[in-house]
Design a protein around this motif. Sequence first.
Motif, PDB file in Angstrom:
ATOM      1  N   VAL A 242       0.852  -1.187   0.000  1.00 33.71           N
ATOM      2  CA  VAL A 242       0.000   0.000   0.000  1.00 33.71           C
ATOM      3  C   VAL A 242       0.886   1.234   0.000  1.00 33.71           C
ATOM      4  CG1 VAL A 242      -1.847   1.220   1.216  1.00 33.71           C
ATOM      5  CG2 VAL A 242      -1.708  -1.287   1.356  1.00 33.71           C
ATOM      6  N   HIS A 243       0.624   2.135  -0.945  1.00 31.58           N
ATOM      7  CA  HIS A 243       1.450   3.351  -1.041  1.00 31.58           C
ATOM      8  C   HIS A 243       1.023   4.402  -0.031  1.00 31.58           C
ATOM      9  CE1 HIS A 243      -1.563   5.828  -3.142  1.00 31.58           C
ATOM     10  NE2 HIS A 243      -1.871   4.744  -3.830  1.00 31.58           N
ATOM     11  N   GLY A 244       1.865   5.395   0.143  1.00 31.84           N
ATOM     12  CA  GLY A 244       1.600   6.480   1.077  1.00 31.84           C
ATOM     13  C   GLY A 244       0.849   7.633   0.427  1.00 31.84           C
ATOM     14  N   ALA A 245       0.792   8.752   1.112  1.00 32.78           N
ATOM     15  CA  ALA A 245      -0.037   9.886   0.704  1.00 32.78           C
ATOM     16  C   ALA A 245       0.462  10.595  -0.554  1.00 32.78           C
ATOM     17  CB  ALA A 245      -0.141  10.878   1.850  1.00 32.78           C
ATOM     18  N   PHE A 246       1.751  10.702  -0.737  1.00 35.29           N
ATOM     19  CA  PHE A 246       2.267  11.493  -1.853  1.00 35.29           C
ATOM     20  C   PHE A 246       2.948  10.615  -2.895  1.00 35.29           C
ATOM     21  CE2 PHE A 246       2.138  14.340   1.836  1.00 35.29           C
ATOM     22  CZ  PHE A 246       1.254  15.275   1.339  1.00 35.29           C
TER      23      PHE A 246
ATOM     24  N   TYR B 250       7.681  -5.185  -5.940  1.00 28.28           N
ATOM     25  CA  TYR B 250       6.729  -6.127  -6.528  1.00 28.28           C
ATOM     26  C   TYR B 250       7.473  -7.158  -7.372  1.00 28.28           C
ATOM     27  CZ  TYR B 250       3.055  -7.831  -9.648  1.00 28.28           C
ATOM     28  OH  TYR B 250       2.210  -8.628 -10.377  1.00 28.28           O
ATOM     29  N   ASP B 251       8.349  -6.697  -8.239  1.00 26.30           N
ATOM     30  CA  ASP B 251       9.092  -7.613  -9.116  1.00 26.30           C
ATOM     31  C   ASP B 251       9.942  -8.606  -8.327  1.00 26.30           C
ATOM     32  OD1 ASP B 251       7.998  -6.403 -11.359  1.00 26.30           O
ATOM     33  OD2 ASP B 251       9.756  -5.129 -11.733  1.00 26.30           O
ATOM     34  N   ILE B 252      10.616  -8.132  -7.295  1.00 27.88           N
ATOM     35  CA  ILE B 252      11.459  -9.004  -6.468  1.00 27.88           C
ATOM     36  C   ILE B 252      10.613 -10.060  -5.762  1.00 27.88           C
ATOM     37  CG2 ILE B 252      12.881  -9.062  -4.359  1.00 27.88           C
ATOM     38  CD1 ILE B 252      13.925  -6.244  -5.263  1.00 27.88           C
ATOM     39  N   LEU B 253       9.495  -9.642  -5.178  1.00 26.54           N
ATOM     40  CA  LEU B 253       8.641 -10.574  -4.445  1.00 26.54           C
ATOM     41  C   LEU B 253       7.984 -11.591  -5.382  1.00 26.54           C
ATOM     42  CD1 LEU B 253       7.008  -8.072  -1.942  1.00 26.54           C
ATOM     43  CD2 LEU B 253       8.690  -9.855  -1.409  1.00 26.54           C
ATOM     44  N   LYS B 254       7.530 -11.152  -6.560  1.00 20.59           N
ATOM     45  CA  LYS B 254       6.938 -12.074  -7.530  1.00 20.59           C
ATOM     46  C   LYS B 254       7.965 -13.113  -7.971  1.00 20.59           C
ATOM     47  CE  LYS B 254       3.360 -12.051  -9.374  1.00 20.59           C
ATOM     48  NZ  LYS B 254       2.124 -12.797  -9.084  1.00 20.59           N
ATOM     49  N   LYS B 255       9.182 -12.675  -8.216  1.00 18.82           N
ATOM     50  CA  LYS B 255      10.254 -13.592  -8.636  1.00 18.82           C
ATOM     51  C   LYS B 255      10.534 -14.619  -7.541  1.00 18.82           C
ATOM     52  CE  LYS B 255      14.865 -13.697 -10.602  1.00 18.82           C
ATOM     53  NZ  LYS B 255      16.008 -12.914 -11.054  1.00 18.82           N
ATOM     54  N   ALA B 256      10.348 -14.218  -6.294  1.00 18.73           N
ATOM     55  CA  ALA B 256      10.566 -15.118  -5.159  1.00 18.73           C
ATOM     56  C   ALA B 256       9.384 -16.057  -4.931  1.00 18.73           C
ATOM     57  CB  ALA B 256      10.847 -14.308  -3.894  1.00 18.73           C
ATOM     58  N   GLY B 257       8.320 -15.914  -5.733  1.00 23.91           N
ATOM     59  CA  GLY B 257       7.196 -16.840  -5.643  1.00 23.91           C
ATOM     60  C   GLY B 257       5.999 -16.385  -4.826  1.00 23.91           C
ATOM     61  N   PHE B 258       5.990 -15.130  -4.429  1.00 24.78           N
ATOM     62  CA  PHE B 258       4.870 -14.622  -3.637  1.00 24.78           C
ATOM     63  C   PHE B 258       3.731 -14.152  -4.532  1.00 24.78           C
ATOM     64  CE2 PHE B 258       8.467 -14.132  -0.786  1.00 24.78           C
ATOM     65  CZ  PHE B 258       7.958 -14.657   0.389  1.00 24.78           C
TER      66      PHE B 258
ATOM     67  N   VAL C  63      -0.786  -4.777  -5.382  1.00 22.26           N
ATOM     68  CA  VAL C  63      -0.504  -3.389  -5.045  1.00 22.26           C
ATOM     69  C   VAL C  63      -1.822  -2.634  -5.019  1.00 22.26           C
ATOM     70  CG1 VAL C  63       0.720  -1.285  -5.710  1.00 22.26           C
ATOM     71  CG2 VAL C  63       1.758  -3.522  -6.156  1.00 22.26           C
ATOM     72  N   VAL C  64      -2.103  -1.990  -3.904  1.00 22.81           N
ATOM     73  CA  VAL C  64      -3.327  -1.199  -3.775  1.00 22.81           C
ATOM     74  C   VAL C  64      -3.102   0.147  -4.449  1.00 22.81           C
ATOM     75  CG1 VAL C  64      -4.915  -0.079  -2.170  1.00 22.81           C
ATOM     76  CG2 VAL C  64      -3.935  -2.310  -1.603  1.00 22.81           C
ATOM     77  N   GLN C  65      -4.002   0.491  -5.353  1.00 25.87           N
ATOM     78  CA  GLN C  65      -3.956   1.798  -6.008  1.00 25.87           C
ATOM     79  C   GLN C  65      -5.171   2.586  -5.531  1.00 25.87           C
ATOM     80  OE1 GLN C  65      -1.419   2.876  -7.938  1.00 25.87           O
ATOM     81  NE2 GLN C  65      -2.412   4.844  -7.988  1.00 25.87           N
TER      82      GLN C  65
ATOM     83  N   SER D  70     -10.606   0.466  -0.530  1.00 27.01           N
ATOM     84  CA  SER D  70      -9.774  -0.043  -1.629  1.00 27.01           C
ATOM     85  C   SER D  70      -8.825  -1.125  -1.134  1.00 27.01           C
ATOM     86  CB  SER D  70      -8.952   1.088  -2.245  1.00 27.01           C
ATOM     87  OG  SER D  70      -9.778   2.065  -2.805  1.00 27.01           O
ATOM     88  N   THR D  71      -8.227  -0.889   0.010  1.00 27.04           N
ATOM     89  CA  THR D  71      -7.281  -1.855   0.568  1.00 27.04           C
ATOM     90  C   THR D  71      -7.993  -3.144   0.956  1.00 27.04           C
ATOM     91  OG1 THR D  71      -5.903  -0.042   1.375  1.00 27.04           O
ATOM     92  CG2 THR D  71      -5.544  -2.205   2.363  1.00 27.04           C
ATOM     93  N   ARG D  72      -9.134  -3.033   1.574  1.00 28.52           N
ATOM     94  CA  ARG D  72      -9.903  -4.237   1.952  1.00 28.52           C
ATOM     95  C   ARG D  72     -10.332  -5.032   0.724  1.00 28.52           C
ATOM     96  NH1 ARG D  72     -13.532  -3.028   7.311  1.00 28.52           N
ATOM     97  NH2 ARG D  72     -11.783  -2.278   8.525  1.00 28.52           N
ATOM     98  N   GLN D  73     -10.676  -4.337  -0.348  1.00 29.95           N
ATOM     99  CA  GLN D  73     -11.081  -5.015  -1.578  1.00 29.95           C
ATOM    100  C   GLN D  73      -9.940  -5.857  -2.130  1.00 29.95           C
ATOM    101  OE1 GLN D  73     -12.266  -2.349  -4.711  1.00 29.95           O
ATOM    102  NE2 GLN D  73     -13.353  -3.960  -5.808  1.00 29.95           N
ATOM    103  N   VAL D  74      -8.719  -5.327  -2.116  1.00 34.62           N
ATOM    104  CA  VAL D  74      -7.554  -6.073  -2.602  1.00 34.62           C
ATOM    105  C   VAL D  74      -7.259  -7.256  -1.687  1.00 34.62           C
ATOM    106  CG1 VAL D  74      -5.061  -5.941  -3.016  1.00 34.62           C
ATOM    107  CG2 VAL D  74      -6.555  -4.112  -3.820  1.00 34.62           C
ATOM    108  N   ILE D  75      -7.329  -7.044  -0.382  1.00 36.39           N
ATOM    109  CA  ILE D  75      -7.089  -8.133   0.565  1.00 36.39           C
ATOM    110  C   ILE D  75      -8.128  -9.238   0.383  1.00 36.39           C
ATOM    111  CG2 ILE D  75      -7.118  -8.779   3.008  1.00 36.39           C
ATOM    112  CD1 ILE D  75      -5.890  -5.961   3.548  1.00 36.39           C
TER     113      ILE D  75
END
Length: 58
Positions: free
Chosen positions: A10-14, A24-32, A36-38, A50-55
């Motif tokens: 989840v990104h911050g305010a700015f 994201y790329d590193i974690l996906k490559k590691a198999g996770f 990303v919440v937009q 929005s965050t709950r919807q992604v979860i």
Amino acid sequence: MPKTNNIVLVHGAFADGAGWRGVYDILKKAGFNVSVVQHSTESLAADVASTRQVIDAQ
């Protein structure tokens, strides 16, 4: 205890979700399963929704 394979970033305010691309790329490559919440940053309630919807989708 089961292994955790789901990660939600989840990104911050700015910023926006694009700031997580490298992580994201590193974690996906590691198999996770990574999401990303937009969120709009219009209100806290909208950001939480929005965050709950992604979860829930994971």
